[in-house]
Design a protein around this motif. Structure first.
Motif, PDB file in Angstrom:
ATOM      1  N   ALA A   1       0.797  -0.999   0.469  1.00 13.30           N
ATOM      2  CA  ALA A   1       0.046  -0.180  -0.219  1.00 13.30           C
ATOM      3  C   ALA A   1       0.619   1.180  -0.192  1.00 13.30           C
ATOM      4  CB  ALA A   1      -1.015  -0.046   1.331  1.00 13.30           C
ATOM      5  N   THR A   2       0.137   2.361   0.063  1.00  8.73           N
ATOM      6  CA  THR A   2       0.549   3.903  -0.617  1.00  8.73           C
ATOM      7  C   THR A   2       0.960   4.334   0.884  1.00  8.73           C
ATOM      8  OG1 THR A   2       0.493   3.716  -2.485  1.00  8.73           O
ATOM      9  CG2 THR A   2       1.647   5.659  -1.568  1.00  8.73           C
ATOM     10  N   GLY A   3       1.859   4.239   1.802  1.00  6.50           N
ATOM     11  CA  GLY A   3       1.321   5.390   2.803  1.00  6.50           C
ATOM     12  C   GLY A   3       2.853   6.421   3.150  1.00  6.50           C
ATOM     13  N   SER A   4       2.083   8.204   3.717  1.00  7.00           N
ATOM     14  CA  SER A   4       3.120   8.169   4.712  1.00  7.00           C
ATOM     15  C   SER A   4       2.815   8.822   6.130  1.00  7.00           C
ATOM     16  CB  SER A   4       2.750   9.387   4.111  1.00  7.00           C
ATOM     17  OG  SER A   4       1.090  10.332   4.225  1.00  7.00           O
ATOM     18  N   VAL A   5       3.214   9.500   7.049  1.00 10.50           N
ATOM     19  CA  VAL A   5       3.911   9.970   7.905  1.00 10.50           C
ATOM     20  C   VAL A   5       4.086  11.241   8.437  1.00 10.50           C
ATOM     21  CG1 VAL A   5       4.816  10.034  10.025  1.00 10.50           C
ATOM     22  CG2 VAL A   5       5.118   7.938   8.842  1.00 10.50           C
ATOM     23  N   SER A   6       3.054  12.270   8.733  1.00 11.45           N
ATOM     24  CA  SER A   6       3.373  13.807   9.518  1.00 11.45           C
ATOM     25  C   SER A   6       2.778  13.468  10.216  1.00 11.45           C
ATOM     26  CB  SER A   6       1.691  14.584   8.651  1.00 11.45           C
ATOM     27  OG  SER A   6       1.850  15.463   7.902  1.00 11.45           O
ATOM     28  N   GLY A   7       3.775  14.021  11.246  1.00  8.36           N
ATOM     29  CA  GLY A   7       4.537  14.192  12.837  1.00  8.36           C
ATOM     30  C   GLY A   7       3.668  13.151  13.025  1.00  8.36           C
ATOM     31  N   ASN A   8       2.867  12.471  14.129  1.00 10.22           N
ATOM     32  CA  ASN A   8       2.528  11.729  15.015  1.00 10.22           C
ATOM     33  C   ASN A   8       1.273  10.445  13.942  1.00 10.22           C
ATOM     34  OD1 ASN A   8       4.725  11.687  17.038  1.00 10.22           O
ATOM     35  ND2 ASN A   8       3.090  13.171  18.303  1.00 10.22           N
ATOM     36  N   THR A   9       0.876  11.283  12.932  1.00 10.39           N
ATOM     37  CA  THR A   9      -0.446  10.786  12.059  1.00 10.39           C
ATOM     38  C   THR A   9       0.286  10.060  11.031  1.00 10.39           C
ATOM     39  OG1 THR A   9      -1.651  12.356  12.625  1.00 10.39           O
ATOM     40  CG2 THR A   9      -2.421  10.818  10.941  1.00 10.39           C
ATOM     41  N   ILE A  10       0.187   8.491  11.159  1.00 14.52           N
ATOM     42  CA  ILE A  10       0.134   7.399   9.797  1.00 14.52           C
ATOM     43  C   ILE A  10      -0.590   7.330   8.717  1.00 14.52           C
ATOM     44  CG2 ILE A  10       0.923   5.102   8.787  1.00 14.52           C
ATOM     45  CD1 ILE A  10       2.036   4.746  12.134  1.00 14.52           C
ATOM     46  N   THR A  11      -1.225   7.768   7.166  1.00 18.24           N
ATOM     47  CA  THR A  11      -2.103   7.798   6.568  1.00 18.24           C
ATOM     48  C   THR A  11      -1.535   6.152   6.058  1.00 18.24           C
ATOM     49  OG1 THR A  11      -2.632  10.007   7.292  1.00 18.24           O
ATOM     50  CG2 THR A  11      -3.242   9.265   5.052  1.00 18.24           C
ATOM     51  N   VAL A  12      -2.588   5.728   5.266  1.00 21.19           N
ATOM     52  CA  VAL A  12      -2.844   5.072   4.140  1.00 21.19           C
ATOM     53  C   VAL A  12      -3.662   5.355   3.251  1.00 21.19           C
ATOM     54  CG1 VAL A  12      -2.170   2.319   3.905  1.00 21.19           C
ATOM     55  CG2 VAL A  12      -1.423   2.625   6.058  1.00 21.19           C
ATOM     56  N   THR A  13      -2.906   5.297   1.873  1.00 23.93           N
ATOM     57  CA  THR A  13      -4.094   4.759   0.970  1.00 23.93           C
ATOM     58  C   THR A  13      -4.091   3.797   0.402  1.00 23.93           C
ATOM     59  OG1 THR A  13      -3.427   7.719   1.219  1.00 23.93           O
ATOM     60  CG2 THR A  13      -4.426   6.278  -1.156  1.00 23.93           C
ATOM     61  N   VAL A  14      -5.735   3.218  -0.074  1.00 23.38           N
ATOM     62  CA  VAL A  14      -5.454   1.803  -0.410  1.00 23.38           C
ATOM     63  C   VAL A  14      -6.671   1.448  -1.400  1.00 23.38           C
ATOM     64  CG1 VAL A  14      -6.266  -0.436   0.089  1.00 23.38           C
ATOM     65  CG2 VAL A  14      -4.671   1.049   1.781  1.00 23.38           C
ATOM     66  N   PRO A  15      -5.946   1.420  -3.047  1.00 19.37           N
ATOM     67  CA  PRO A  15      -7.323   1.497  -4.126  1.00 19.37           C
ATOM     68  C   PRO A  15      -8.640   0.603  -3.780  1.00 19.37           C
ATOM     69  CG  PRO A  15      -5.431   0.312  -5.460  1.00 19.37           C
ATOM     70  CD  PRO A  15      -4.855   1.110  -3.345  1.00 19.37           C
ATOM     71  N   TYR A  16      -9.644   1.286  -3.815  1.00 19.72           N
ATOM     72  CA  TYR A  16     -10.053  -0.577  -3.931  1.00 19.72           C
ATOM     73  C   TYR A  16     -10.106  -1.924  -4.193  1.00 19.72           C
ATOM     74  CZ  TYR A  16     -13.875   3.058  -2.667  1.00 19.72           C
ATOM     75  OH  TYR A  16     -14.501   4.273  -2.250  1.00 19.72           O
ATOM     76  N   SER A  17      -9.301  -1.668  -5.688  1.00 29.10           N
ATOM     77  CA  SER A  17      -8.707  -2.874  -5.897  1.00 29.10           C
ATOM     78  C   SER A  17      -7.777  -3.782  -5.142  1.00 29.10           C
ATOM     79  CB  SER A  17      -7.858  -2.849  -7.479  1.00 29.10           C
ATOM     80  OG  SER A  17      -7.735  -1.541  -7.878  1.00 29.10           O
ATOM     81  N   ALA A  18      -6.868  -2.688  -4.476  1.00 21.85           N
ATOM     82  CA  ALA A  18      -5.615  -3.132  -3.794  1.00 21.85           C
ATOM     83  C   ALA A  18      -6.082  -4.592  -3.106  1.00 21.85           C
ATOM     84  CB  ALA A  18      -5.801  -2.375  -2.122  1.00 21.85           C
ATOM     85  N   TRP A  19      -6.963  -5.230  -2.945  1.00 23.44           N
ATOM     86  CA  TRP A  19      -7.005  -6.693  -2.199  1.00 23.44           C
ATOM     87  C   TRP A  19      -7.591  -7.507  -3.187  1.00 23.44           C
ATOM     88  CZ3 TRP A  19      -9.436  -2.573   0.467  1.00 23.44           C
ATOM     89  CH2 TRP A  19      -8.640  -2.266   1.718  1.00 23.44           C
TER      90      TRP A  19
END
Length: 169
Positions: free
Chosen positions: A108-126
């Protein structure tokens, strides 16, 4: 690994999950474990192992090995199943889930900003055998943090968030 907030939203191409913790400066695992995990999980209507309608467990997350950089992943298992390879194992009571494992099944695609982890997932990822419709309601969206040595290790649970639903379109 102490969770302070969990959020999920729909974006044009899929889903975005954010997990905020009290302090992300240390990515150390709990004592006795090598990996620290930050995970968001939910259930949604999809297909089961044999193509039947099923409410699967879907998850995405971030993992740090030995305090290193985060890698981002997705996976899915079926709720209340004993079928090997689906993330849910039961040896004592057929048809019930005793331990749920969260193996890395895709990137998956992700990022960190401060203390927040964000993961971006396309509907087709699974994948095509575990479809997730763009208008599916996500039930029991929950944040989890824990440590593990391997995906089929007994985890060292640290924290869990409240659960909420993300309504379909």
């Amino acid at each position: 690994l102490d969770i302070t907030n969990v959020d999920s939203s729909r974006i044009k191409t899929g889903l975005q999950f954010s997990l905020t913790v009290s302090n992300l400066s240390s990515r150390a695992a709990p004592r006795g474990k090598t990996n620290a995990l930050w995970l968001t999980r939910f259930t949604a209507k999809s297909l089961g192992t044999f193509g039947e309608e099923a409410y699967r467990i879907f998850y995405d997350g971030a993992e740090s090995q030995l305090g290193g950089p985060l890698s981002y992943f997705v996976g899915s298992g079926e709720a209340d199943t004993t079928t090997p390879g689906n993330g849910c194992r039961s040896t004592s009571t057929p048809g019930t889930c005793k331990i749920v494992y969260y193996p890395v099944e895709g990137a998956a695609t992700g990022s960190v900003s401060g203390n927040t982890i964000t993961v971006t997932v396309p509907y087709s990822a699974w994948g095509p055998t575990r479809p997730l419709a763009a208008d599916a309601t996500l039930f029991s969206v929950t944040g989890l943090t824990f440590g593990r040595n391997a995906s089929e290790d007994l985890y060292a649970d640290v924290d869990a968030s409240h659960a909420f639903d993300l309504k379909g379109k």
